[in-house]
Design an enzyme around this catalytic site. Sequence first.
Site, PDB file in Angstrom:
ATOM      1  CD  GLU A 463      -3.200   0.620   2.085  1.00 56.00           C
ATOM      2  OE1 GLU A 463      -4.080   1.460   2.243  1.00 56.00           O
ATOM      3  OE2 GLU A 463      -3.178  -0.483   2.681  1.00 56.00           O
ATOM      4  CD  GLU A 740      -4.453  -0.614   9.096  1.00 52.97           C
ATOM      5  OE1 GLU A 740      -5.084  -0.128   8.141  1.00 52.97           O
ATOM      6  OE2 GLU A 740      -3.763  -1.652   9.008  1.00 52.97           O
TER       7      GLU A 740
END
Length: 864
Positions: A463, A740
């Site tokens: 990502e 996260e």
Amino acid sequence: MTLTPELIPTPAAPTAEHHREPFGIGESSPRLSWKTTAPTGWTQHAYQIEAKRADGTYHTDWVTSPDSVLVPWPLPPLSSREDCAIRVRVRGADEQAGDWSPPLHIEAGLLAPDDWTARAVSPRGSDRRPPLLRKEFTAAADIERARLYVTAHGLYEIEINGRRVGDHALAPGWTSYHHRLRYQTHDVTEHLHAGANAIGAWLADGWYRGRLGFGGGHADLYGDRVALLAQLEILHRDGTLTVIGTDTSWLTAKGPILSSGLLDGETHDARSEPPGWSKPGFDDADWSPVDVVERDPATLVAPTGPPVRCTEEISPVQVAALDAGRLLVDFGQNLVGRIRITVDGPAGHSVVIRHAEVLQDGELCVRPLRGAASTDRYTLRGGGSETWEPRFTLHGFRYAEVSGWRGGDPYRDIVARVHHTDMARTGWFECSNEQVNRLHQNVVWSLRGNFVDLPTDCPQRDERLGWTGDIQVFAPTAAFLYDCHGMLASWLRDVAVEQHADGTVPWYVPEIPGGEQWTPARPGAGWGDVVALTPWDLYRASGDTGLLAAQYDSARRWVDLITELADPSGLWNHGYQLGDWLDPFAPPEDPGAGRTDRHLIATAYYAWSLHHVARTAGVLGREDDRDRYEDLAWRVRRAFVDAYVLLDGRMTSDTQTAYAVALQFDLLPDAPARAAAGRRLAELVAAGGHTIQTGFIGTPLVAPALSATRHDETAYALLLQQECPSWLYALKHDATTVWERWDSMLPDGTVNPGEMTSFNHYALGAVAQWLHTTVAGLNATAPGYRDIVFRPRPGGGVTWASAAHESPYGRVAIRWELRESQLTVETTVPVGATARIEWPDGSVTQLPTGSSTTSRPAAGPADR
């Protein structure tokens, strides 16, 4: 105040714009700043600037002003390539002038497209193997100075006469390449000598044509050929200029790097490296000619921030032997960078290095990397000790598995080299609670790992994108901890150029394909609002009105779009929204399905951005815009209250996030309503066992909202909770960065099975700003820290706390200590700023510049 001559203040060397190194800059009239350390109580009343230029030395008149931050350039603009030495001196009310500051040496880059005569060149065809390029030339003996202006389609490293130029990594970085391509300027005078010289370049795919993004990713997004654009200019003592630029006379060959990718890693075969290839006299008879490729020089821009560099080296803290000849290396810190090895073995032997952030069952847990292979391979040339580090990749990791090790002591010969944008550290925090200190340290490491040329979400999996929502919530924290203004200003320019014609802001910038959820982008609250809120956050930290002006049209277009989308009352109550992303109660398969109404959040952000666009317009002198946007903001606030605030003071979403948003975005109608919302928020936090019940949107706001409504003890209880979900829960699992998800690792020590499980995300670390402003009590109440309020709020058993920030005016610092009901506060206030202490009991102490120590009886319980 009359000072003896030896006490008259002398400023430090000035700075230009936000450059850490004002060399090859793109501004012809850079604004100047300086900091002065002076006796307590001294203030600047006037300044004078001296400039030494090629045509003489100039002095401004004395300028009567206390200003010392981003002062307008007082001279004719710089021309391309021009250098200049700037000094400043100051005087106080008694008109005694101090000594001149040390000089700041500024040099302009190539400021006009016509300055470029070189053409971008590329190997013929579209071979994926990273190539080498070279050119030999002759230089006369009378070299005065030499500059290399260079960029690439892809990534580059340059060598001249066998010696590497500069220490930049992943240059020229990632911008919106179709619109803007950064070039770098290097002083290469010492690299050259009279007679034969050679320049060589390594090229690799990088972001330009490498595989990017999740879901398998995409390659060749900007083009299918790497290219080098380099212009070497040699100034001779007689004033003549010799230019060696990339053109069809350059030659190319395949290099020893067999493959290289930011996600997959690098494979290097040292047997294929031609010895002496970047030195003169090398036999390049079998090298191939290059093609010229198009690059509009009008798109070439100088950097506004520092480059990516290696900033630290870390040795292993533990090395364990696994089966099949593998070593498991623990560096003790989750970091971003790459590994350097020193090995000795036969030609053809390969060492393979795999990377991961965490372990599971004693092995690397690579599942969270998804499609990122994150593997480096080095094949030895043989014949003695060899030291190697990959050139064109980065990994997010704490652990490495090394197969085929042929080195000596792995604690000495395996080294992790930390890479990130080389920003100056500007903020520090510490307190009596060591776990809170560890949390703050983790926030700093997550910032470092994700500020790699642009602000990314995560540095390890497939990502690594510039997500707008993440930096929108984290920007105030980032701007306190590091001088990230130049880097973020560059990224915001890319956000503006990639903003869609209707005003939609992409979910991440640079924008690349991302599957149907993200492509094409849709207007998303909290993410798109980055264009209105982050420039303001940077302005608050730096006092830079120029950034507000540069980004104003982008911000205005965003709120104008939402005005069209909202219903007539002002509610933004339809359309796709991410809501309170990663609310711990959201199902793993739908992280946007939190408990707080997504459209409550959207309407709140709409009002908040309108308010900030109005404030920006006011700063810029756009009075009509200010009035119009503030009127809209008030209308949306009223609609918010009518739709989402019930008659009994509760909200339609009875959640921590809903109350925190309403309080921090100033959406409630009056003081009683604020007090009621604060009480309800505190009740919800207590009812939840003082665990976090917020996602990306609510988490940065909940502790500040509690403190703003005098529920500091509840905020401390929330901070100090150790059960999941909480900030300190991760520390029980030896986290060294911010995760996260609150439960990226489950209580049993296994990795969360969800697809999105990063162990290095900074968004939830935005709580650090509350540590700075409330626990330590350091607050800027005017842009650039020109006015400061020290507002310490002891609680949670914390007996002392400190924070320091290197502000535009100088060092701002506080340290408070609680002893037997006595609160003692030590402060530092820089010249050019005003400051005061607001004590927990509401009393105020005005402070002079310099250092002060003040004590008061401590107040009672903070929750009221």
